[in-house]
Design an enzyme around this catalytic site. Structure first.
Site, PDB file in Angstrom:
ATOM      1  N   CYS A 160       0.821  -1.201   0.000  1.00  0.00           N
ATOM      2  CA  CYS A 160       0.000   0.000   0.000  1.00  0.00           C
ATOM      3  C   CYS A 160       0.859   1.258   0.000  1.00  0.00           C
ATOM      4  O   CYS A 160       2.057   1.222   0.272  1.00  0.00           O
ATOM      5  CB  CYS A 160      -0.973   0.004   1.181  1.00  0.00           C
ATOM      6  SG  CYS A 160      -0.242   0.117   2.824  1.00  0.00           S
ATOM      7  N   CYS A 161       0.208   2.367  -0.354  1.00  0.00           N
ATOM      8  CA  CYS A 161       0.855   3.678  -0.381  1.00  0.00           C
ATOM      9  C   CYS A 161       1.988   3.682  -1.407  1.00  0.00           C
ATOM     10  O   CYS A 161       1.778   3.360  -2.565  1.00  0.00           O
ATOM     11  CB  CYS A 161       1.330   4.030   1.025  1.00  0.00           C
ATOM     12  SG  CYS A 161       1.764   5.773   1.246  1.00  0.00           S
ATOM     13  N   ILE A 162       3.220   3.984  -1.006  1.00  0.00           N
ATOM     14  CA  ILE A 162       4.356   4.062  -1.919  1.00  0.00           C
ATOM     15  C   ILE A 162       5.010   2.700  -2.160  1.00  0.00           C
ATOM     16  O   ILE A 162       5.756   2.520  -3.127  1.00  0.00           O
ATOM     17  CB  ILE A 162       5.406   5.065  -1.369  1.00  0.00           C
ATOM     18  CG1 ILE A 162       6.475   5.409  -2.419  1.00  0.00           C
ATOM     19  CG2 ILE A 162       6.070   4.513  -0.114  1.00  0.00           C
ATOM     20  CD1 ILE A 162       5.965   6.215  -3.579  1.00  0.00           C
ATOM     21  N   PRO A 164       4.113  -0.081  -3.509  1.00  0.00           N
ATOM     22  CA  PRO A 164       3.992  -0.768  -4.799  1.00  0.00           C
ATOM     23  C   PRO A 164       5.169  -0.524  -5.748  1.00  0.00           C
ATOM     24  O   PRO A 164       5.385  -1.320  -6.670  1.00  0.00           O
ATOM     25  CB  PRO A 164       2.688  -0.216  -5.374  1.00  0.00           C
ATOM     26  CG  PRO A 164       1.847   0.047  -4.159  1.00  0.00           C
ATOM     27  CD  PRO A 164       2.841   0.602  -3.158  1.00  0.00           C
ATOM     28  N   THR A 223      -3.245  -0.824  -2.759  1.00  0.00           N
ATOM     29  CA  THR A 223      -4.218   0.224  -2.461  1.00  0.00           C
ATOM     30  C   THR A 223      -3.478   1.530  -2.183  1.00  0.00           C
ATOM     31  O   THR A 223      -2.341   1.505  -1.688  1.00  0.00           O
ATOM     32  CB  THR A 223      -5.108  -0.176  -1.264  1.00  0.00           C
ATOM     33  OG1 THR A 223      -6.215   0.728  -1.159  1.00  0.00           O
ATOM     34  CG2 THR A 223      -4.341  -0.165   0.039  1.00  0.00           C
TER      35      THR A 223
END
Length: 252
Positions: A160-162, A164, A223
């Protein structure tokens, strides 16, 4: 009296405070942290939301972090680097894990059904060099090993967030989301990350903060979380969608 007992407690005793009542065996999930604090480590609210949703889903969880120095230390009250201060990623991550944490080098894919990476700038600073090098970044060797081994084993990966960007760098053609691709007046302040993901060889999908993208072929669920400036409960719901997707892919 209680304070004295806690101070005298052995590390194993303190670690046990993180546990809860025994339950029927569910999915076994490893959670990989990158420190403690949004600007130089793991985003704490994201880690907490992941743990809550995993608990609600009946999963058994163990947290890991690499035993390495942080890139730097941020004074979160000022948003500036704390000069001449250094911290260890594993030690800082243990704050979130309530002491129950293991060196990432000891994570064995065969012991788990899935792995999840919370966000926070630590993913871009400590687990990789993305914050400095962008598309030319390098990923920590143990992080790369874990991602490749889970992928090869056909076991789901949640990010999630950065975080990925880690998968986009390591796993060619990975489908991920970091939310929207335009800043939209500041609602999506890190929208440029979508372009970086494409430059890394990944495929970016536009999603709302409450949604998750499921890459069925690669068994990967992502996400946006705090890539979006919004109310906390929306971020919590999006992380819940990601965790639910990961647990569904485990088949347990």
């Amino acid at each position: 009296m209680l304070a004295a007992r806690l101070l005298r407690a052995a590390p194993s005793g303190l670690a046990s405070l993180h546990g809860s009542a025994r339950r029927l065996r569910g999915a076994r999930v490893a959670v990989v942290l990158s420190g403690c604090g949004v600007f130089d480590g793991t985003e704490i609210h994201e880690a907490s939301a992941i743990l809550v949703h995993l608990s609600r889903g009946g999963a058994e969880v163990q947290m890991y972090a690499p035993d390495i120095p942080q890139m730097h230390v941020i004074d979160h009250s000022k948003g500036q680097p704390a000069e001449a201060e250094s911290r260890n990623v594993l030690v800082e991550s243990s704050r979130i894990a309530r002491g129950k944490i293991t060196d990432l080098a000891k994570l064995s894919t065969k012991d788990y059904d899935a792995v999840i990476f919370p966000g926070g700038f630590g993913a871009a600073k400590n687990l990789s060099t993305f914050a400095v090098d962008g598309k030319d970044c390098k990923v920590n060797g143990e992080v790369e090993r874990v991602l490749k081994e889970f992928h090869k084993a056909g076991k789901p990966i949640g990010l999630c967030c950065i975080s990925p960007v880690l998968a986009a760098k390591v796993l060619s053609g990975a489908e991920v989301t970091v939310g929207h691709e335009e800043e939209e007046g500041g609602k999506w302040p890190y929208a440029g990350t979508a372009g970086a993901i494409k430059a890394l060889g990944g495929k970016h999908y536009v999603k709302e903060v409450t949604e998750a993208h499921v890459d069925v072929n690669n068994k990967m669920v992502t996400t946006p979380a705090f890539m979006c400036e919004t109310e906390l409960h929306h971020i919590f719901d999006g992380i819940g969608a990601m965790v639910k997707g990961v647990l569904k892919l485990t088949g347990k």
